[in-house]
Motif scaffolding. Sequence first.
Motif, PDB file in Angstrom:
ATOM      1  N   PHE A   1       5.733  23.109  31.889  1.00  0.00           N
ATOM      2  CA  PHE A   1       6.554  24.230  32.329  1.00  0.00           C
ATOM      3  C   PHE A   1       5.664  25.436  32.608  1.00  0.00           C
ATOM      4  O   PHE A   1       4.611  25.603  32.002  1.00  0.00           O
ATOM      5  CB  PHE A   1       7.590  24.612  31.271  1.00  0.00           C
ATOM      6  N   ARG A   2       6.099  26.263  33.522  1.00  0.00           N
ATOM      7  CA  ARG A   2       5.392  27.499  33.832  1.00  0.00           C
ATOM      8  C   ARG A   2       6.307  28.681  33.555  1.00  0.00           C
ATOM      9  O   ARG A   2       7.535  28.542  33.501  1.00  0.00           O
ATOM     10  CB  ARG A   2       4.936  27.525  35.292  1.00  0.00           C
ATOM     11  N   LYS A   3       5.674  29.845  33.389  1.00  0.00           N
ATOM     12  CA  LYS A   3       6.446  31.050  33.111  1.00  0.00           C
ATOM     13  C   LYS A   3       6.975  31.655  34.412  1.00  0.00           C
ATOM     14  O   LYS A   3       6.228  31.856  35.359  1.00  0.00           O
ATOM     15  CB  LYS A   3       5.571  32.063  32.380  1.00  0.00           C
ATOM     16  N   SER A   4       8.267  31.958  34.396  1.00  0.00           N
ATOM     17  CA  SER A   4       8.890  32.629  35.530  1.00  0.00           C
ATOM     18  C   SER A   4       9.282  34.032  35.086  1.00  0.00           C
ATOM     19  O   SER A   4      10.169  34.186  34.225  1.00  0.00           O
ATOM     20  CB  SER A   4      10.123  31.864  36.003  1.00  0.00           C
ATOM     21  N   PRO A   5       8.616  35.069  35.590  1.00  0.00           N
ATOM     22  CA  PRO A   5       8.913  36.435  35.140  1.00  0.00           C
ATOM     23  C   PRO A   5      10.365  36.810  35.398  1.00  0.00           C
ATOM     24  O   PRO A   5      10.985  36.371  36.377  1.00  0.00           O
ATOM     25  CB  PRO A   5       7.947  37.294  35.975  1.00  0.00           C
ATOM     26  N   LEU A   6      10.895  37.619  34.500  1.00  0.00           N
ATOM     27  CA  LEU A   6      12.244  38.146  34.648  1.00  0.00           C
ATOM     28  C   LEU A   6      12.167  39.529  35.268  1.00  0.00           C
ATOM     29  O   LEU A   6      11.423  40.390  34.810  1.00  0.00           O
ATOM     30  CB  LEU A   6      12.939  38.219  33.287  1.00  0.00           C
ATOM     31  N   GLU A   7      12.915  39.724  36.307  1.00  0.00           N
ATOM     32  CA  GLU A   7      12.848  40.978  37.055  1.00  0.00           C
ATOM     33  C   GLU A   7      13.302  42.138  36.183  1.00  0.00           C
ATOM     34  O   GLU A   7      14.333  42.072  35.500  1.00  0.00           O
ATOM     35  CB  GLU A   7      13.716  40.876  38.301  1.00  0.00           C
ATOM     36  N   GLY A   8      12.510  43.185  36.186  1.00  0.00           N
ATOM     37  CA  GLY A   8      12.852  44.382  35.444  1.00  0.00           C
ATOM     38  C   GLY A   8      12.486  44.343  33.978  1.00  0.00           C
ATOM     39  O   GLY A   8      12.807  45.289  33.250  1.00  0.00           O
ATOM     40  N   LYS A   9      11.830  43.279  33.504  1.00  0.00           N
ATOM     41  CA  LYS A   9      11.455  43.177  32.101  1.00  0.00           C
ATOM     42  C   LYS A   9       9.946  43.060  31.973  1.00  0.00           C
ATOM     43  O   LYS A   9       9.240  42.871  32.949  1.00  0.00           O
ATOM     44  CB  LYS A   9      12.148  41.978  31.440  1.00  0.00           C
ATOM     45  N   ALA A  10       9.471  43.169  30.723  1.00  0.00           N
ATOM     46  CA  ALA A  10       8.031  43.107  30.468  1.00  0.00           C
ATOM     47  C   ALA A  10       7.494  41.726  30.814  1.00  0.00           C
ATOM     48  O   ALA A  10       8.238  40.735  30.922  1.00  0.00           O
ATOM     49  CB  ALA A  10       7.740  43.438  29.013  1.00  0.00           C
ATOM     50  N   ALA A  11       6.166  41.675  30.966  1.00  0.00           N
ATOM     51  CA  ALA A  11       5.534  40.410  31.354  1.00  0.00           C
ATOM     52  C   ALA A  11       5.681  39.342  30.285  1.00  0.00           C
ATOM     53  O   ALA A  11       5.584  38.150  30.583  1.00  0.00           O
ATOM     54  CB  ALA A  11       4.050  40.650  31.657  1.00  0.00           C
ATOM     55  N   CYS A  12       5.916  39.748  29.031  1.00  0.00           N
ATOM     56  CA  CYS A  12       6.076  38.771  27.947  1.00  0.00           C
ATOM     57  C   CYS A  12       7.484  38.192  27.895  1.00  0.00           C
ATOM     58  O   CYS A  12       7.746  37.303  27.087  1.00  0.00           O
ATOM     59  CB  CYS A  12       5.753  39.413  26.608  1.00  0.00           C
ATOM     60  N   CYS A  13       8.379  38.691  28.711  1.00  0.00           N
ATOM     61  CA  CYS A  13       9.744  38.167  28.770  1.00  0.00           C
ATOM     62  C   CYS A  13       9.869  37.318  30.038  1.00  0.00           C
ATOM     63  O   CYS A  13       9.685  37.825  31.148  1.00  0.00           O
ATOM     64  CB  CYS A  13      10.761  39.302  28.782  1.00  0.00           C
ATOM     65  N   PHE A  14      10.183  36.054  29.871  1.00  0.00           N
ATOM     66  CA  PHE A  14      10.166  35.132  31.007  1.00  0.00           C
ATOM     67  C   PHE A  14      11.054  33.935  30.714  1.00  0.00           C
ATOM     68  O   PHE A  14      11.526  33.736  29.584  1.00  0.00           O
ATOM     69  CB  PHE A  14       8.726  34.656  31.274  1.00  0.00           C
ATOM     70  N   ASP A  15      11.299  33.156  31.761  1.00  0.00           N
ATOM     71  CA  ASP A  15      11.960  31.858  31.640  1.00  0.00           C
ATOM     72  C   ASP A  15      10.930  30.761  31.839  1.00  0.00           C
ATOM     73  O   ASP A  15       9.878  30.987  32.456  1.00  0.00           O
ATOM     74  CB  ASP A  15      13.066  31.716  32.690  1.00  0.00           C
TER      75      ASP A  15
END
Length: 866
Positions: free
Chosen positions: A534-548
């Motif tokens: 799996f890879r990290k998908s950034p969440l728009e408007g949130k910090a880089a450590c918050c992802f799907d």
Amino acid sequence: MLLVKKSTHGSFFAGCRDPVGLTPVPQVVSVRVICRQTPVPLGPGRPLPGRCNRKRMGLVPQAASARVVCRQVPLSHCRSVFKNYQFVLALAFAIEEINKNPDILSNWTLGFDVYDVQFRTWTMFKNPFIWLFGKYKIPNYSCRRDSRSTAVLTGPLGLTSDHIGTLLGLYRIPQITFGPFSHALNDHHKFPALYQMAPKDTSIANAMVSLLLHFGWNWVGLLNLQDENGLWVLAELNEEMAKNRICVAYELVISSQSISHVLQSMAVYNDINKSSANVLIIHGENDSLIPLIVCIEQLLIKGKVCIMNSQWDFTMKRRYFMLGSLHVPLIFSQHRVDISGFTDFVKAVNPSKYPEDIFLARIWFLSFNCSNPQSDCVTWDNCPHDASLDLLPGRVFDMTMSGHSYNIYNAVYAVAQALHEILLQQTEVQTVGNGKGTLPSSAQLVHYLRNIQFHNSVGQQVILDDNRKLEPEYDILNIWNFPEGLELEVKVGKFSPYALHGNQLSLSEEMVEWAIGTIRTLHSVCSETCGPGFRKSPLEGKAACCFDCTPCPQNEIANDTEMDHCVKCADHQYANTQRNQCLLRDESFLAFGDPLGMALACMALCFSMLTAAVLGIFVKHQDTAIVKANNRTLSYILLISLIFCFLCSLLFIGRPNPVTCILQQITFGLVFTVAVSTVLAKTVTVVLAFKAISPGRTMRWLLVSGAPNFIIPICTLIQVTLCGLWLWTAPPFVDTHTHTEHGHIIILCNKGSITAFYCFLGYLSSLALASFTVAFLARNLPDTFNEAKFLTFSMLVFCSVWLTFLPVYHSAKGKVMVAVEVFSILASATGLLGCIFVPKCYNILLMPNRNSLHGFRDRRQHSRRN
């Protein structure tokens, strides 16, 4: 403050009384230290110990004259009164060591005075003025005629050193601060004579981030003071965390003027408790943070990890932040080595040894109940004979040398070393026989302190110049508080900036005591770790450590956790179903060992042998009428070309290589061109033979001259030309297809130029169409041995096979494409063999009466009679 007097050639006395009215002792160098002591509570009670029967000593003058009620206060509440007394003991210990050492200042004796500085601004300069100008505080005039101060130690608060440093800078008196390193005091234009003993916290940000990385914490909160040091460390932390992809959940910068307000505390509490971050980094050096910490400590949810620096007073920190805490403290303390002999020195300290030390008497008064019930005065005989400071609990008085005390110890040695160098230089330039030496001026001492560099008694290097100071190492401390009240300081790790990258942090994780009821390491992440695949998908408007976490695409892998991008597998590899590993692809081609390849190869060999057998039959019966009919030579050429047509299909089976890729198309094109052009020649021969019976010399001449035989070389030459152009422009080559079949790499021959291939195939198709057309027109000619019908049907089969081949070939993939092409070759060649030569072999072998002209005439006469 250092006051230097010669210890030879007479005695020297101060012209004014000291701050407490005591006469200075001659032949003593007095070191007077300005430091802050916690104010003593005022109230009715017994007089201060030591006021009833004074004994003059002159080591530590009385610093205050207030009354105390400590006998009515629990001992735990008086620990703040004792906390700074270790500074005085460290100072006395260092001076006694130097005075006993014959290798440094052998003809001089060091002494000291201690002054208390109140924290309020309007009274802060009271005692410094007394020290500078005497009790009458006449500015720019000192009544101390023979005694001069040479240096001042200030601390531990940077604010105190700042205010006093402004005054001392006017007189160029060396000032050494023993508190935490302050960037505000690093301005040499504002403080030209000020030096800081503490090393810079240049590695604290790197050390804290290394700890976060060790535990996998990437979602943290920051709490700092809004001063120059706090903002500097905050910027360093943010920069270092950004490099290592650690995100800040919240950032609280507290003003020291407003942190006592309840609203400020509640706002901080809300920010900390509402955040999902379980790690809080607290950096500060101001005791005014403690009320805020007290408030937060009572309201924080259980299980938070607090990472702190050790610049606060540790006893206060343990008292208010650690006692009974449900939270995990990890403290970075600058590494230092215990000074040998200091503990024994402290154990030997008692009021009988230093009777004029009022503060020491106060400690004995509060700790060991030395008073006489029938008198207001302290009677030392009532004290336990074995009373010693080491009997006090560690949270009341710490026997281990603190960081500030260690800095005081080094500061005294730095001044002594500088004085020693100055006196040695004076000795070298003095004339022989002149034993009088002059007291070094403050300006001289400032210059020498700037360049001083030495190793202390434990081997650590001491440098006062900020530009040459080494980066400090840090001990990582954890407070064990189970069972509750233990408050044991345990070293669980170390950070060294001098170690190799990756080995700077050493930590015994099993020694860390986590929150009560918790045995595993706490987590502090915004999003759970993305596992392999799996890879990290950034969440728009949130910090880089918050992802799907998103699965990797086809043929891409993520073989590690926390990967931002998936890695594409090489062409010779493919991704497994878990998308976490690239596996080698199996080579796939139409091999002789495959069932399909083996079947096609057997068919090619069988049909080629069958064709050879037919050729043998024709050669054996070459003089018969059926063989002679329609040009016997053309039949031989056709049969030989069909043998090669069957055999050329073997070039398509097996692992392709550059030679076979070229031979496949060239051999296939040429042998089939010969075969089709031969059929065309046979068809033209039939037509000419029929036309030659009717009057017309041209047709007869064409038949007699053998003109149909030139069709084969002409048509073949044209095909050879096309093949030459094909090889010259873009010849076939070995190609691989990696995405056709999962887990396989398809190896096949690329046609090179598609245009040349279709021109090549189109020319062959045009020959077949021409043969079919001519044969179709000649199918009903009245001749016994007319094979036009068979030629027509053979061309119909040939064209049908290759018309079907095109869509099937383009819809197939991998080795199936090659199998389709081989099957088309075999089918078309078999159509020619079966439709043209099978009926003739039937007549030759099974109906011999039809293979002669006599048989033909007998059948014709018999049919006429009937």
